[in-house]
Design a protein around this motif. Sequence first.
Motif, mmCIF file in Angstrom:
data_model
loop_
_atom_site.group_PDB
_atom_site.id
_atom_site.type_symbol
_atom_site.label_atom_id
_atom_site.label_comp_id
_atom_site.label_asym_id
_atom_site.label_seq_id
_atom_site.Cartn_x
_atom_site.Cartn_y
_atom_site.Cartn_z
ATOM 1 N N ALA A 268 0.657 -37.511 3.215
ATOM 2 C CA ALA A 268 -0.402 -37.507 2.219
ATOM 3 C C ALA A 268 0.115 -36.925 0.916
ATOM 4 O O ALA A 268 1.038 -36.095 0.893
ATOM 5 N N ALA A 269 -0.495 -37.355 -0.173
ATOM 6 C CA ALA A 269 -0.115 -36.843 -1.487
ATOM 7 C C ALA A 269 -0.781 -35.495 -1.720
ATOM 8 O O ALA A 269 -1.979 -35.329 -1.494
ATOM 9 N N VAL A 270 0.017 -34.495 -2.177
ATOM 10 C CA VAL A 270 -0.479 -33.142 -2.421
ATOM 11 C C VAL A 270 -0.984 -33.049 -3.844
ATOM 12 O O VAL A 270 -0.267 -33.396 -4.791
ATOM 13 N N ARG A 271 -2.221 -32.616 -3.988
ATOM 14 C CA ARG A 271 -2.787 -32.433 -5.315
ATOM 15 C C ARG A 271 -2.443 -31.046 -5.857
ATOM 16 O O ARG A 271 -2.000 -30.903 -7.001
ATOM 17 N N SER A 272 -2.645 -29.942 -5.054
ATOM 18 C CA SER A 272 -2.357 -28.577 -5.515
ATOM 19 C C SER A 272 -2.143 -27.669 -4.302
ATOM 20 O O SER A 272 -2.618 -27.938 -3.204
ATOM 21 N N ILE A 273 -1.378 -26.532 -4.518
ATOM 22 C CA ILE A 273 -1.130 -25.498 -3.492
ATOM 23 C C ILE A 273 -1.468 -24.138 -4.096
ATOM 24 O O ILE A 273 -1.013 -23.809 -5.210
ATOM 25 N N GLN A 274 -2.249 -23.364 -3.387
ATOM 26 C CA GLN A 274 -2.645 -22.025 -3.839
ATOM 27 C C GLN A 274 -2.228 -21.005 -2.767
ATOM 28 O O GLN A 274 -2.613 -21.143 -1.604
ATOM 29 N N THR A 275 -1.440 -19.959 -3.165
ATOM 30 C CA THR A 275 -0.952 -18.917 -2.232
ATOM 31 C C THR A 275 -1.439 -17.555 -2.711
ATOM 32 O O THR A 275 -1.296 -17.223 -3.912
ATOM 33 N N ILE A 276 -1.994 -16.755 -1.767
ATOM 34 C CA ILE A 276 -2.476 -15.404 -2.049
ATOM 35 C C ILE A 276 -1.708 -14.433 -1.136
ATOM 36 O O ILE A 276 -1.732 -14.588 0.098
ATOM 37 N N ASP A 277 -0.990 -13.420 -1.731
ATOM 38 C CA ASP A 277 -0.193 -12.432 -0.988
ATOM 39 C C ASP A 277 -0.699 -11.038 -1.372
ATOM 40 O O ASP A 277 -0.558 -10.623 -2.554
ATOM 41 N N ALA A 278 -1.316 -10.300 -0.415
ATOM 42 C CA ALA A 278 -1.899 -8.964 -0.676
ATOM 43 C C ALA A 278 -1.323 -7.949 0.304
ATOM 44 O O ALA A 278 -1.119 -8.248 1.488
ATOM 45 N N LYS A 279 -1.058 -6.686 -0.188
ATOM 46 C CA LYS A 279 -0.529 -5.590 0.634
ATOM 47 C C LYS A 279 -1.435 -4.375 0.513
ATOM 48 O O LYS A 279 -1.981 -4.119 -0.566
ATOM 49 N N ASP A 280 -1.549 -3.668 1.609
ATOM 50 C CA ASP A 280 -2.390 -2.456 1.664
ATOM 51 C C ASP A 280 -1.471 -1.245 1.798
ATOM 52 O O ASP A 280 -0.789 -1.093 2.811
ATOM 53 N N GLY A 281 -1.376 -0.273 0.790
ATOM 54 C CA GLY A 281 -0.483 0.883 0.810
ATOM 55 C C GLY A 281 -1.124 2.160 1.308
ATOM 56 O O GLY A 281 -0.611 3.257 1.063
ATOM 57 N N SER A 282 -2.260 2.074 1.949
ATOM 58 C CA SER A 282 -2.943 3.298 2.420
ATOM 59 C C SER A 282 -2.210 3.972 3.576
ATOM 60 O O SER A 282 -2.370 5.150 3.838
ATOM 61 N N GLY A 283 -1.317 3.353 4.239
ATOM 62 C CA GLY A 283 -0.639 3.921 5.413
ATOM 63 C C GLY A 283 0.703 4.568 5.098
ATOM 64 O O GLY A 283 1.435 4.902 6.003
ATOM 65 N N GLN A 284 1.062 4.785 3.808
ATOM 66 C CA GLN A 284 2.347 5.385 3.471
ATOM 67 C C GLN A 284 2.300 6.912 3.672
ATOM 68 O O GLN A 284 1.315 7.564 3.327
ATOM 69 N N ALA A 285 3.418 7.462 4.133
ATOM 70 C CA ALA A 285 3.502 8.933 4.341
ATOM 71 C C ALA A 285 3.850 9.642 3.032
ATOM 72 O O ALA A 285 4.465 9.032 2.144
ATOM 73 N N ALA A 286 3.454 10.841 2.911
ATOM 74 C CA ALA A 286 3.744 11.641 1.706
ATOM 75 C C ALA A 286 5.230 11.891 1.626
ATOM 76 O O ALA A 286 5.890 12.191 2.618
ATOM 77 N N GLN A 287 5.733 11.839 0.435
ATOM 78 C CA GLN A 287 7.168 11.989 0.210
ATOM 79 C C GLN A 287 7.392 13.044 -0.881
ATOM 80 O O GLN A 287 6.534 13.257 -1.727
ATOM 81 N N GLY A 288 8.577 13.613 -0.929
ATOM 82 C CA GLY A 288 8.953 14.581 -1.961
ATOM 83 C C GLY A 288 8.492 16.014 -1.664
ATOM 84 O O GLY A 288 7.766 16.282 -0.715
ATOM 85 N N VAL A 289 8.943 16.890 -2.545
ATOM 86 C CA VAL A 289 8.602 18.304 -2.394
ATOM 87 C C VAL A 289 7.330 18.558 -3.136
ATOM 88 O O VAL A 289 7.225 18.244 -4.325
ATOM 89 N N PRO A 290 6.328 19.050 -2.472
ATOM 90 C CA PRO A 290 5.088 19.323 -3.206
ATOM 91 C C PRO A 290 5.332 20.400 -4.250
ATOM 92 O O PRO A 290 6.107 21.320 -4.070
ATOM 93 N N GLY A 291 4.658 20.183 -5.339
ATOM 94 C CA GLY A 291 4.780 21.166 -6.408
ATOM 95 C C GLY A 291 4.710 20.464 -7.743
ATOM 96 O O GLY A 291 4.263 19.326 -7.879
ATOM 97 N N ALA A 292 5.212 21.130 -8.765
ATOM 98 C CA ALA A 292 5.091 20.595 -10.136
ATOM 99 C C ALA A 292 5.985 19.408 -10.364
ATOM 100 O O ALA A 292 5.690 18.508 -11.145
ATOM 101 N N MET A 293 7.124 19.347 -9.665
ATOM 102 C CA MET A 293 8.056 18.263 -9.917
ATOM 103 C C MET A 293 7.527 16.915 -9.431
ATOM 104 O O MET A 293 7.785 15.874 -10.022
ATOM 105 N N SER A 294 6.753 16.989 -8.420
ATOM 106 C CA SER A 294 6.210 15.716 -7.906
ATOM 107 C C SER A 294 5.018 15.220 -8.695
ATOM 108 O O SER A 294 4.601 14.084 -8.515
ATOM 109 N N ASN A 295 4.468 16.029 -9.529
ATOM 110 C CA ASN A 295 3.290 15.606 -10.315
ATOM 111 C C ASN A 295 3.659 15.129 -11.707
ATOM 112 O O ASN A 295 2.784 14.863 -12.525
ATOM 113 N N GLN A 296 4.899 15.062 -12.053
ATOM 114 C CA GLN A 296 5.295 14.600 -13.387
ATOM 115 C C GLN A 296 5.263 13.058 -13.456
ATOM 116 O O GLN A 296 5.465 12.388 -12.441
ATOM 117 N N PRO A 297 5.047 12.518 -14.662
ATOM 118 C CA PRO A 297 5.039 11.045 -14.836
ATOM 119 C C PRO A 297 6.408 10.455 -14.606
ATOM 120 O O PRO A 297 7.407 11.160 -14.711
#
Length: 525
Positions: A268-297
């Motif tokens: 069959a002839a294809v008129r259009s293709i639509q792809t949706i790719d979504a990720k959920d980051g709520s399950g990531q573990a905390a990283q780095g040393v807590p403190g002022a260094m981790s809060n910098q931009p």
Amino acid sequence: MAFLGIGLAALVAIAVASVMWVRTPAYKVLFANLSDKDGGSVVAALTQLNVPYTYAEGGGAILVPANHVHDARLKLASQGLPRGGTVGFELMENQRFGITQFQERLNFQRGLEGELARSIMALPVVQSARIHLALPAQNGFMRDQQKPSASVLLNLHPGRVLDRAQVAGIVHLVASSIPELSPRQVSIIDQTGSLLSANGESGNTGMDPGQLNYIRQIETGHIARILAILEPVYGRDNVRAQVTADVDFTQSEQTAEQYRPNQGTEAAAVRSIQTIDAKDGSGQAAQGVPGAMSNQPPSPANAPANGAAQAPQAAGQAGAQAAGNGRREATTNYEVDKTIKVTRAGSGMIKRLTAAVVVNHKKVTATDGKVTYVALPAPELENVNALVREAIGFAKDRGDSINVVNAPFSREDAAKEVAVPLWKQPEVIDMGKEGARYLGLLMLALIVIFTVIRPSLKALTAPPVVVPPRLNETVKDDLALPAPDGGAGAGGPALPNANEAILKLARDNPAAVANVVRGWVGNGA
């Protein structure tokens, strides 16, 4: 002498009548049904040309000698006669000095009407014609322009009619002679007031003349095919055929849209293709040393001069990336099969043909020369039926029908086609009448000559008979009156048998007796 004079006078009269009869020319019609104005112009022209003329009874035609008809017509035509009661562009040749623009336009319109009328009267069907033109004045405002129109009144010859093609020809003749004139703006009527050019305004719902002519052509063509295949076998006058065609002039149009399901092995002839790719980051573990260094931009990204720019990273993401939950959707749209079908039914399709054919009995000549007509046998009649079917293109599914009949023809038509005898032909009859006139004059002259003139001349030219003196005296004595006593008269005694001799002399030679009596009268006896 009196009878001789009467005979000579009659003979002279017959001779003079014969000469005058011979010298009198036969008159034929030069022009007929002329108007008074044209008739006067033609007579004046004939007088100048020294051509004798006369009028028919009632003055409806001008007659000239038969040997002058064509010459007179050509000479009159060179003078523009007869004009037919209409004037043409010769009006423009006699323009007066100082004529106004309106009069010039009016003369031009009259001349154009006359020229068109003359052209239409050239048709053999048209006796006279009148044309009225409505030519609007031209102005500089294009929005206010009016279209010209024309009206034509035709007076047709008795018993003549105009067909559709001739009417259309007259319409286009008038329309093509006038600028900006549409054929739909030309109206034509006849002497009865019937509208000949409908121009699409007629409310007639039946078939138009074009459709009738098309049907007639179909029928005539099929009849010609039948006759062309049967006449060489049975003779030119031994076959009659009629064909009736049922023609469908309905015009129809049908449009259909069809969708084909997407099933099968074809891609069959294809008129259009639509792809949706979504990720959920709520399950990531905390990283780095807590403190002022981790809060910098995050630090600004450095774009190398010859390389691709690095994606900025947060201060807490410099280490290993933790895994998380995600979702991926893909939608593919295919073309749907669609077929648009437009069907137009042809106009003028033959729905049904009906043919009727009659074949004459076969002509059979016996050994003694006797001619008889016998019916066709059944197998031969079936062959004729098959030939007719093939000739007209017989179609059983269409409902065509053919009927072939074998019957004896009436011989009246053949009798009518017999050549006219010589003595019944009009030319021979005219020659006979002309010769009878001269023969009658000749017979009358011969009667006068042999019954009046010849006896008178014979009596005058007869030689006188000399009577012997003794016979003269005998006649005198015998003619004398007898005496009462039965004796001789005053003339003396009579000879024996004198009476018989005198009677015999009178019978044998009456001229001699007449001379004797004339001599007695002259001498006073």
